[in-house]
Design a protein around this motif. Structure first.
Motif, PDB file in Angstrom:
ATOM      1  N   CYS A   1       0.828  -1.203   0.000  1.00 24.49           N
ATOM      2  CA  CYS A   1       0.000   0.000   0.000  1.00 24.49           C
ATOM      3  C   CYS A   1       0.871   1.265   0.000  1.00 24.49           C
ATOM      4  O   CYS A   1       2.068   1.218   0.329  1.00 24.49           O
TER       5      CYS A   1
ATOM      6  N   ASP B   1      -0.507   4.185   1.584  1.00 24.22           N
ATOM      7  CA  ASP B   1      -1.539   4.936   2.295  1.00 24.22           C
ATOM      8  C   ASP B   1      -1.062   6.285   2.805  1.00 24.22           C
ATOM      9  O   ASP B   1      -1.848   7.225   2.915  1.00 24.22           O
TER      10      ASP B   1
ATOM     11  N   TRP C   1       1.351  10.589  -1.053  1.00 22.82           N
ATOM     12  CA  TRP C   1       0.567  11.206  -2.118  1.00 22.82           C
ATOM     13  C   TRP C   1       1.289  12.457  -2.621  1.00 22.82           C
ATOM     14  O   TRP C   1       2.180  12.988  -1.938  1.00 22.82           O
TER      15      TRP C   1
ATOM     16  N   CYS D   1     -14.241   6.691   4.806  1.00 23.61           N
ATOM     17  CA  CYS D   1     -13.171   7.605   4.418  1.00 23.61           C
ATOM     18  C   CYS D   1     -12.385   8.109   5.629  1.00 23.61           C
ATOM     19  O   CYS D   1     -11.302   8.690   5.479  1.00 23.61           O
TER      20      CYS D   1
ATOM     21  N   LYS E   1     -10.602  -0.341   3.283  1.00 22.12           N
ATOM     22  CA  LYS E   1     -10.022   0.583   2.319  1.00 22.12           C
ATOM     23  C   LYS E   1      -9.266  -0.224   1.263  1.00 22.12           C
ATOM     24  O   LYS E   1      -8.545  -1.174   1.591  1.00 22.12           O
TER      25      LYS E   1
ATOM     26  N   THR F   1      -5.700   2.951  -2.523  1.00 22.82           N
ATOM     27  CA  THR F   1      -6.113   4.252  -2.004  1.00 22.82           C
ATOM     28  C   THR F   1      -4.959   4.897  -1.247  1.00 22.82           C
ATOM     29  O   THR F   1      -3.887   4.323  -1.084  1.00 22.82           O
ATOM     30  N   ASN F   2      -5.182   6.103  -0.758  1.00 27.09           N
ATOM     31  CA  ASN F   2      -4.242   6.741   0.165  1.00 27.09           C
ATOM     32  C   ASN F   2      -5.000   7.730   1.035  1.00 27.09           C
ATOM     33  O   ASN F   2      -6.193   7.981   0.820  1.00 27.09           O
TER      34      ASN F   2
ATOM     35  N   LYS G   1      -6.838  10.803  -0.670  1.00 30.53           N
ATOM     36  CA  LYS G   1      -8.095  10.474  -1.344  1.00 30.53           C
ATOM     37  C   LYS G   1      -9.237  10.401  -0.339  1.00 30.53           C
ATOM     38  O   LYS G   1     -10.344  10.898  -0.601  1.00 30.53           O
ATOM     39  N   ARG G   2      -8.989   9.791   0.810  1.00 26.28           N
ATOM     40  CA  ARG G   2     -10.057   9.647   1.809  1.00 26.28           C
ATOM     41  C   ARG G   2     -10.378  10.987   2.474  1.00 26.28           C
ATOM     42  O   ARG G   2     -11.541  11.271   2.775  1.00 26.28           O
TER      43      ARG G   2
ATOM     44  N   GLU H   1     -12.497  12.852   0.052  1.00 28.09           N
ATOM     45  CA  GLU H   1     -13.848  12.280   0.059  1.00 28.09           C
ATOM     46  C   GLU H   1     -14.627  12.765   1.275  1.00 28.09           C
ATOM     47  O   GLU H   1     -15.821  13.080   1.182  1.00 28.09           O
TER      48      GLU H   1
END
Length: 338
Positions: free
Chosen positions: A43, A45, A48, A222, A273, A277-278, A281-282, A285
């Motif tokens: 991942c 997470d 970014w 999220c 999750k 994703t990271n 992004k959450r 959201e």
């Protein structure tokens, strides 16, 4: 034959019988373990692309709003404002095993680490043999210390705001909002889908929930913690009710089963999750949810996690802001309004 040789075979046979009898739990835990290993190694997470300084986006809008005349209300009407109150969960079993915490010295933690780790591994094995969809490590629940922390928070929230002399008037108003008092502005309680966060808001705000049986805690995936560790993976299957942990079932802090069954909205919980994703992004959201018809209230009370909260402060406060939340984690059962 030695005693070890005599007892080894029946013990292994008994363990195999327990595993076969609880085969559905064994399969579920195996799948969760594979998911946890995959997430740990693959991942991103906490990674970014760097985002633009929020000040460069909002400063021109705020300046234009301040300078507008009465004939031009378009800019002012386009600005939406919400107040978010972040509430960090109480200490978890994962924290108890792997984090020193503020309740013990570094020496005490170092001495007790190996015995504590052995204890947690043995208990994890016991939970597997007993067929319980529960875990010390995955989606780690509140520890006994965590329960005592949320009990203190609950007692604070049950106070009459006007009787707390140490608070400023603004703080009293915020306490009224947290309590959901009749004359306070409308607010909504939301929570991460991880058990320790939900248990924290369920127990801490139980007085408010009891006063209004129609109110529910909205689960937002999220808000799931930003980390690769297995304690940040949800153990609750998609769109199913969260079950209290073995610690919470025997606790008198609150009736977790009743609140989880009757006053928790799981409609948005679709499982864990995804691995691609990271955290950003959450968080984005979450921002979209806050300013949507899903959450029309002006005050949003968020039950969640320290790294997620700190990341939010770092991403959405101006880069030159010296807010303490950008450097330090919120303490267990601490609350910060933004």
């Amino acid at each position: 034959m030695t005693l070890i040789e005599i007892y080894t075979r029946p013990i292994i046979l008994a363990i195999l019988c327990f595993l076969v009898f609880n085969i559905s739990t064994v399969i579920y835990k195996f799948r969760l373990t594979v998911q946890g290993i995959s997430y740990f190694f693959f991942c991103h997470d906490k990674t970014w692309p760097e985002q633009p300084d929020p000040a460069t986006i909002f400063a021109p809008i705020i300046e234009a709003s301040a300078n507008q005349n009465d004939d031009n209300c378009d800019i002012n009407s386009s600005i939406e404002k919400k107040t978010i109150i972040f509430v960090r969960h109480g200490e978890s079993t994962w924290n108890d095993t792997f984090n020193k915490g503020s309740h013990r010295s570094a020496l005490a933690f170092a001495i007790g680490f190996i015995p504590g780790l052995i204890k947690s591994l043995l208990y994890e094995f016991y939970l597997l043999l007993s067929g319980k969809i529960d875990s010390w490590f995955y989606d780690s629940p509140l520890s006994h210390l965590g329960l005592s922390q949320i009990k203190s928070l609950s007692q604070f929230l049950n106070q009459d705001p006007s009787s707390v002399q140490s608070l400023t008037e603004d703080e009293r108003q915020m306490l009224r909002i947290l309590r959901g008092d009749p004359k306070s502005p409308p607010s909504r309680i939301v929570s991460s889908n991880l058990r320790r966060a939900l248990s924290t808001v369920a127990a801490s705000f139980q007085g408010r929930l009891l006063r209004d049986p129609q109110e529910s805690i909205l689960i937002l995936p999220c808000l799931q913690e930003i980390s690769r560790n297995p304690d940040t993976l949800s153990i609750t299957p998609s769109q199913t009710k969260v079950k209290p942990s073995w610690i919470e079932v025997s606790s008198d802090v609150c009736d977790f089963t009743s609140i989880f069954t009757k006053q928790v909205d799981m409609q948005y919980h679709l499982g864990n999750k995804p691995i691609d994703t990271n955290g950003l992004k959450r968080m984005m959201e979450f921002n979209q949810k806050v300013f949507s018809s899903t959450l029309p209230e002006d005050y949003i009370i968020v039950g969640g996690h320290s790294i997620w909260f700190r990341s939010f402060f770092r991403e959405f406060l101006p880069r030159d802001s010296v807010h303490v939340g950008k450097k330090k984690k919120i303490v267990n059962c601490g609350a910060v309004a933004l």
